[in-house]
Scaffold this active site. Structure first.
Site, mmCIF file in Angstrom:
data_model
loop_
_atom_site.group_PDB
_atom_site.id
_atom_site.type_symbol
_atom_site.label_atom_id
_atom_site.label_comp_id
_atom_site.label_asym_id
_atom_site.label_seq_id
_atom_site.Cartn_x
_atom_site.Cartn_y
_atom_site.Cartn_z
ATOM 1 C CG MET A 29 47.887 -4.695 23.486
ATOM 2 S SD MET A 29 49.341 -5.553 24.078
ATOM 3 C CE MET A 29 48.596 -6.871 24.994
ATOM 4 C CG HIS A 33 37.115 -8.750 24.693
ATOM 5 N ND1 HIS A 33 36.801 -7.830 25.668
ATOM 6 C CD2 HIS A 33 38.414 -9.081 24.896
ATOM 7 C CE1 HIS A 33 37.854 -7.633 26.442
ATOM 8 N NE2 HIS A 33 38.856 -8.358 25.992
ATOM 9 C CG HIS A 36 39.001 -4.462 23.829
ATOM 10 N ND1 HIS A 36 39.106 -5.794 23.516
ATOM 11 C CD2 HIS A 36 40.187 -4.112 24.395
ATOM 12 C CE1 HIS A 36 40.293 -6.231 23.859
ATOM 13 N NE2 HIS A 36 40.970 -5.248 24.403
ATOM 14 C CD GLN A 60 51.700 -4.464 26.911
ATOM 15 O OE1 GLN A 60 51.725 -3.346 26.419
ATOM 16 N NE2 GLN A 60 50.631 -4.896 27.581
ATOM 17 C CD GLN A 153 47.392 -1.786 31.227
ATOM 18 O OE1 GLN A 153 48.294 -2.408 30.705
ATOM 19 N NE2 GLN A 153 46.173 -1.739 30.714
ATOM 20 N NE ARG A 187 47.819 -13.106 27.541
ATOM 21 C CZ ARG A 187 48.022 -11.811 27.753
ATOM 22 N NH1 ARG A 187 47.034 -11.064 28.223
ATOM 23 N NH2 ARG A 187 49.192 -11.236 27.507
HETATM 24 O O1 PAF Z 1 45.733 -3.221 28.322
HETATM 25 C C1 PAF Z 1 46.246 -3.362 27.202
HETATM 26 O O2 PAF Z 1 45.626 -3.845 26.252
HETATM 27 C C2 PAF Z 1 47.677 -2.918 26.995
HETATM 28 O O3 PAF Z 1 48.441 -3.140 28.128
HETATM 29 C C3 PAF Z 1 47.795 -1.448 26.528
HETATM 30 C C4 PAF Z 1 47.263 -0.498 27.571
HETATM 31 C C5 PAF Z 1 47.024 -1.264 25.230
HETATM 32 C C6 PAF Z 1 49.260 -1.099 26.278
HETATM 33 O O4 PAF Z 1 49.828 -1.911 25.297
#
Ligand code: PAF
Length: 280
Positions: A29, A33, A36, A60, A153, A187
Site C-alpha cells: 500500500m 520502508h 517492504h 480493507q 493476513q 503507520r
Molecule cells: O499488507 C498490505 O500492505 C495490504 O494488506 C495488501 C496485502 C497490499 C493488500 O492491500
C-alpha cells in the site's frame, strides 16, 4: 523499471516477457520502508521478474480516519523500488481496481477471518481478499511475498490461494524491526515522538511473554500481559492472544505437537500497531 497505471498496460507488458521467466509479486500500500524492501529483495532473489503494486485499498480500512491519514510517499517509493531493482510497478487508481462500486466481496477463509484482526476490524479481510485476488488475476505471479507482521493476513492469503487453486506460491518473510525492536510499519511515521518512544514496549512485552510461556500457561501469560499494559501510561492494549500458528484459533489445551504464536494489537494514541512472535 516501468510504471503502469492500468491493468491492461501491465498485463500487456507482462505478456511480452518470455513464458519461462519466474514472476515474483510484492503487493503493497506504498509508504515503503525497509520491511517492504526486504520483500522486494527476497523476490529479486527467487524470481526473474519483480512486480510491485502500490495501492491503498479503501475496502480493507474499517476506520475512515485511518484511511484518510494513511501515509503516501509515491515519489520516494518509486525511487526506492528503482534502487532495489524492481522491474514493474503497478500504481492503479481506485476506479481501475473497483469499477462501479468501491465494495469488497464476502469471503469465507474457513474461520481464519473471525479471530484477532478479523474480530476487531469489521470487513478488513473481505477487503484484503478482494484486492489480493484481483491483483493475482492481473499479475498472475508464480511467487508472491507477504510480511509476517501481518501473520493472519499471510495465512488467509495462503487459504485463498488454495480455495481458488491459484498457481502461486506464497512466501512469508520475517518481520523487519527497527533497532529498538518496533516492528516496521508505514503507520509508525504517524506516531508522535512520545508514542514512538513508547512503542518498543510492545515487542519487549512479547519477548517477555514468550519467556513466561516456558513456565506458565496461556491464561496466566495473557493475564500478565493485560496487567503490564494496564500500568502503561500511554499504550492501550486491544488484544493479546496465544493461538495455533496454522488454524489461528486461540490455544485451548497446550499440545507439544502444535506451534503457537502470540499476537498483539495496541493503540498508541490514534495509531493502531500490531505485532506477533513465534513461541517456539
Ligand atoms: O499488507 C498490505 O500492505 C495490504 O494488506 C495488501 C496485502 C497490499 C493488500 O492491500
Amino acid at each position: 523499471m516501468r510504471i503502469y497505471k492500468t491493468k491492461r498496460g501491465l498485463r500487456k507488458a507482462l505478456d511480452t516477457q518470455p513464458k519461462e521467466l519466474v514472476v515474483g509479486f510484492v503487493p503493497t500500500m506504498g509508504a515503503l520502508h525497509q520491511g517492504h524492501l526486504s520483500l522486494v529483495l527476497a523476490a529479486k532473489d527467487k524470481a526473474d521478474i519483480v512486480v510491485v503494486s502500490i495501492f491503498v485499498n479503501p475496502t480493507q480500512f474499517d476506520r475512515q480516519e485511518d484511511l484518510d491519514h494513511y501515509p503516501s510517499t509515491l515519489e520516494t517509493d518509486i525511487a526506492l523500488l528503482k534502487d532495489a531493482g524492481c522491474d514493474f510497478v503497478f500504481v492503479p487508481a481506485v476506479s481501475e481496481m473497483y469499477a462501479d462500486t468501491v465494495k469488497s466481496h464476502p469471503f469465507d477463509f474457513g474461520g481464519l477471518q473471525n479471530v484477532m484482526e478479523g474480530a476487531h476490524r469489521k470487513g478488513h479481510f473481505d477487503g484484503v481478499g478482494t484486492i489480493v485476488k484481483g491483483l493475482f488475476e492481473i499479475v498472475r505471479p508464480d511467487l508472491a511475498f507477504f510480511g509476517e507482521k501481518d501473520f493472519q493476513q499471510l495465512q488467509i492469503i495462503k487459504k485463498m490461494v488454495m480455495q481458488n487453486k491459484f498457481p502461486v506460491k506464497i512466501i512469508g518473510i520475517p518481520i523487519y524491526r527497527e533497532p529498538d525492536g518496533l516492528a516496521m510499519s508505514s503507520r509508525n511515521t504517524r506516531l508522535t515522538p512520545e508514542y514512538r518512544q513508547a512503542a518498543p514496549f510492545i515487542y519487549k512485552t512479547l519477548k517477555q511473554a514468550k519467556e513466561l510461556f516456558g513456565t506458565k500457561n496461556a491464561v496466566e501469560v495473557s493475564e500478565w500481559v493485560v496487567q503490564v499494559f494496564k500500568k502503561h501510561p500511554l499504550l492501550k492494549l486491544e488484544y493479546f492472544t496465544i493461538a495455533d500458528e496454522t488454524s489461528l484459533q486461540p490455544i485451548q489445551k497446550q499440545k507439544s505437537t502444535q506451534k503457537y504464536r502470540a499476537f498483539i494489537a495496541v493503540f498508541a494514541g490514534d495509531i493502531r500497531l500490531i505485532d506477533n512472535i513465534a513461541l517456539y
